[in-house]
Design an enzyme around this catalytic site. Sequence first.
Site: not given
Length: 371
Positions: A19, A74, A142, A178, A268
């Site tokens: 710092y 993720k 996706d 998708a 799913n």
Amino acid sequence: MEITATVGLSNKADLSLAYTPGVAEVCEAIAADPALTRHYTWVPNTVAIVTDGTAVLGLGDIGPAAAMPVMEGKAVLFKQFGGVDGIPICLATTDVEEIIETVVRLAPSFGGINLEDISAPRCFEIEDRLKERLDIPVFHDDQHGTAVVTLAALTNALTLTHGRPESTRVVISGAGAAGVAIAKILLEAGVQDVVVTDRKGVVSSDRHDLTPSKKALAELTADRSGRSGTLADAFAGADVYVGVSGGTVPEEVVATMADDAIIFAMANPNPEVHPDVAHRHARVVATGRSDFPNQINNVLAFPGIFRGAFDVHASAITEGMKVAAAQALAELVGDDLTEEMVIPSPFDPRVGPAVAAAVAAAARRDGVARA
């Protein structure tokens, strides 16, 4: 998840470097040459995982707070399989303009943007416009992660059935994020006969209920082959079925597919065609589940894709980089190729490095690498 330092901080000298006053020297250097950000900050190895919580897994629109566990997961996968640091960002807005402006303003803190679980068709516009405005990779997993792994698995499945992309008929159920991306990457890879269906049947221009995104999809797919009608009409004689929609395809419809058919039923937790049914009519079967062989899992793609893009400081992720990722995944199976293994395991330690290397090389070929 936690954030930890990459260097020690145990005494006064360390503190003065981490710092004030030591950090000021780095700030001044970057102010004089912003490119130094790539060398002296976390930016070049950090991806923002951005969602509005409108299309989370199979749960739907559950909002930003409830979406956080998925974004954290993720981030863990990014780190484990690609060595990439991910920061979850859940936005309390579903407005396209607000999402775009927010991400643009956050972008200087990150080396890339991973869009996640944003509902269609808004996700298409958000991604396209962010690509126009930012000079860092923007990737809607996706869409493109699913597409990359699907192409890899299909490449190997066609090897088993002795099929050729240019003579293969593909039916995709699901015209969302998708489904659109899978159709585009298959066309890019040489498949010429692709049909996409939604709840009302084949997405073709003879329908009068198409959104702009579906109209563009129809022109790329069904209009080229002149196909229209119902899902059952599309199935008859098809070589490949890719399901990214949910619901159930009746067995009598599945039975009309061509010999040596390939079925990727990826919904799913319930695949559109249960593997027990699929195996009665298909040579190769894959799902999105981990308890059946041939799991089409995005984790095979996105960590390595960002790793490769970051390694060469890519300004974007191109179609060539996605196809290269798919080819790398397919090649890893090698001599182990069987009907029960058309795609490698996510825990194969070769996956991340192989995808990263292929993506980095493709970035250089496509002219988006900056290192």
